[in-house]
Design a protein around this motif. Structure first.
Motif, PDB file in Angstrom:
ATOM      1  N   UNK A   1      -8.963  17.315 -20.446  1.00 55.85           N
ATOM      2  CA  UNK A   1     -10.170  18.104 -20.687  1.00 55.85           C
ATOM      3  C   UNK A   1     -11.349  17.529 -19.912  1.00 55.85           C
ATOM      4  N   UNK A   2     -11.407  16.185 -19.864  1.00 53.92           N
ATOM      5  CA  UNK A   2     -12.513  15.552 -19.165  1.00 53.92           C
ATOM      6  C   UNK A   2     -12.514  15.941 -17.690  1.00 53.92           C
ATOM      7  N   UNK A   3     -11.360  15.904 -17.033  1.00 58.91           N
ATOM      8  CA  UNK A   3     -11.275  16.241 -15.619  1.00 58.91           C
ATOM      9  C   UNK A   3     -11.647  17.696 -15.385  1.00 58.91           C
ATOM     10  N   UNK A   4     -11.238  18.572 -16.283  1.00 59.36           N
ATOM     11  CA  UNK A   4     -11.591  19.985 -16.156  1.00 59.36           C
ATOM     12  C   UNK A   4     -13.092  20.184 -16.284  1.00 59.36           C
ATOM     13  N   UNK A   5     -13.700  19.507 -17.246  1.00 56.74           N
ATOM     14  CA  UNK A   5     -15.147  19.616 -17.440  1.00 56.74           C
ATOM     15  C   UNK A   5     -15.895  19.077 -16.226  1.00 56.74           C
ATOM     16  N   UNK A   6     -15.405  17.963 -15.666  1.00 52.14           N
ATOM     17  CA  UNK A   6     -16.058  17.384 -14.500  1.00 52.14           C
ATOM     18  C   UNK A   6     -15.959  18.317 -13.313  1.00 52.14           C
ATOM     19  N   UNK A   7     -14.772  18.912 -13.114  1.00 50.51           N
ATOM     20  CA  UNK A   7     -14.579  19.863 -12.007  1.00 50.51           C
ATOM     21  C   UNK A   7     -15.513  21.052 -12.164  1.00 50.51           C
ATOM     22  N   UNK A   8     -15.583  21.600 -13.358  1.00 48.55           N
ATOM     23  CA  UNK A   8     -16.436  22.770 -13.590  1.00 48.55           C
ATOM     24  C   UNK A   8     -17.904  22.446 -13.368  1.00 48.55           C
ATOM     25  N   UNK A   9     -18.322  21.255 -13.784  1.00 48.97           N
ATOM     26  CA  UNK A   9     -19.717  20.866 -13.624  1.00 48.97           C
ATOM     27  C   UNK A   9     -20.061  20.712 -12.150  1.00 48.97           C
ATOM     28  N   UNK A  10     -19.150  20.152 -11.367  1.00 52.47           N
ATOM     29  CA  UNK A  10     -19.423  19.889  -9.956  1.00 52.47           C
ATOM     30  C   UNK A  10     -19.354  21.145  -9.105  1.00 52.47           C
ATOM     31  N   UNK A  11     -18.650  22.173  -9.576  1.00 53.06           N
ATOM     32  CA  UNK A  11     -18.481  23.377  -8.767  1.00 53.06           C
ATOM     33  C   UNK A  11     -19.345  24.543  -9.241  1.00 53.06           C
ATOM     34  N   UNK A  12     -20.056  24.378 -10.347  1.00 52.79           N
ATOM     35  CA  UNK A  12     -20.942  25.430 -10.854  1.00 52.79           C
ATOM     36  C   UNK A  12     -22.380  25.095 -10.467  1.00 52.79           C
ATOM     37  N   UNK A  13     -23.113  26.098  -9.980  1.00 52.66           N
ATOM     38  CA  UNK A  13     -24.504  25.867  -9.611  1.00 52.66           C
ATOM     39  C   UNK A  13     -25.362  25.687 -10.862  1.00 52.66           C
ATOM     40  N   UNK A  14     -26.245  24.689 -10.874  1.00 49.40           N
ATOM     41  CA  UNK A  14     -27.113  24.490 -12.032  1.00 49.40           C
ATOM     42  C   UNK A  14     -28.215  25.542 -12.081  1.00 49.40           C
ATOM     43  N   UNK A  15     -28.835  25.651 -13.227  1.00 49.74           N
ATOM     44  CA  UNK A  15     -30.017  26.495 -13.384  1.00 49.74           C
ATOM     45  C   UNK A  15     -31.250  25.615 -13.342  1.00 49.74           C
ATOM     46  N   UNK A  16     -32.411  26.238 -13.364  1.00 48.83           N
ATOM     47  CA  UNK A  16     -33.653  25.467 -13.388  1.00 48.83           C
ATOM     48  C   UNK A  16     -33.716  24.575 -14.622  1.00 48.83           C
ATOM     49  N   UNK A  17     -33.078  25.013 -15.710  1.00 49.66           N
ATOM     50  CA  UNK A  17     -33.100  24.255 -16.958  1.00 49.66           C
ATOM     51  C   UNK A  17     -32.112  23.087 -16.934  1.00 49.66           C
ATOM     52  N   UNK A  18     -31.000  23.226 -16.202  1.00 51.13           N
ATOM     53  CA  UNK A  18     -29.968  22.182 -16.226  1.00 51.13           C
ATOM     54  C   UNK A  18     -30.015  21.256 -15.017  1.00 51.13           C
ATOM     55  N   UNK A  19     -30.790  21.597 -14.002  1.00 43.05           N
ATOM     56  CA  UNK A  19     -30.871  20.767 -12.800  1.00 43.05           C
ATOM     57  C   UNK A  19     -31.571  19.443 -13.093  1.00 43.05           C
ATOM     58  N   UNK A  20     -31.180  18.419 -12.360  1.00 47.46           N
ATOM     59  CA  UNK A  20     -31.840  17.119 -12.498  1.00 47.46           C
ATOM     60  C   UNK A  20     -33.295  17.217 -12.050  1.00 47.46           C
TER      61      UNK A  20
END
Length: 215
Positions: A1-20
């Motif tokens: 599950x961790x690897x899937x979550x990491x992959x999804x996070x790295x390949x999904x564009x952030x929003x203004x609210x979630x961006x660093x």
């Protein structure tokens, strides 16, 4: 599950609210090109043009273009994202939205934009979405960012032409290259600039489709 979550996070564009959040000031970087000594931040000679190209990992991509006759200077950096003045470590999380890109400053009297696009499309796989080979994440997406509408139209035409070449070769995939007006471009850290000139045996993940542009 961790690897899937990491992959999804790295390949999904952030929003203004979630961006660093980033930072107000630019990060330190080199002032001059390691190979030709020219200023990375200009001012550049009159008559030169600039375009920003993302082909995955920017180390090998930059070397492609600084070696091309007619290219005045190159630099690597981050564009297409939300976080101001990001660091490399921040971009690799996928939470800044940036792509790794090469700033190509060139003399149109010596090398045409069409030639730059030919190199761009033939030397990487522009159909892979948020990755390039084993390099996975939004930072490795294929991208062309332009400074004016004429270059934007030319980029779209080049992509259409290369799609026809892929179709004719039976490649069976659609181009995913992001083509858009350039937003803020942030220079990458000094050690990334002209990396493969400083480290000739360094990593280069560039691999094209094997399909040549038509014409």
């Amino acid at each position: 599950m961790f690897l899937t979550d990491l992959f999804n996070r790295k390949t999904a564009m952030p929003t203004a609210e979630t961006a660093l959040p980033g930072r107000a000031d630019p990060i330190p970087t080199a002032e001059h090109h390691f190979v030709n000594g020219r200023a990375l931040k200009g001012p550049f000679p009159e008559g030169l043009k600039t375009i920003y190209l993302g082909l995955g990992c920017f180390w090998g991509a930059e070397r492609l273009f600084w070696q091309l006759p007619g290219v005045y200077v190159t630099a690597v950096g981050y564009s297409g994202g939300l976080t101001p003045n990001p660091t490399y470590q921040e971009t690799t999380t996928g939470l800044t939205g940036h792509a790794e890109v090469v700033m190509v400053v060139y003399d149109p009297a010596e090398v045409s934009l069409e030639t730059l696009f030919k190199v761009f499309f033939e030397e990487h796989d522009p159909t892979q979405g948020m990755r390039q080979g084993n390099d996975v994440g939004s930072t490795y997406r294929s991208a062309i960012y332009t400074l004016d509408d004429a270059d934007l139209d030319a980029a779209r035409a080049a992509a259409s032409g290369y799609q026809k070449a892929l179709d004719a070769a039976g490649f069976g995939a659609k181009i995913t290259t992001e083509i858009a007006p350039v937003g803020p471009f942030y220079y990458a850290e000094t050690y990334h600039q002209q990396y493969l000139a400083k480290n000739p045996g360094g990593y280069c993940g560039l691999k094209g489709t094997g399909v040549a542009c038509i014409g």
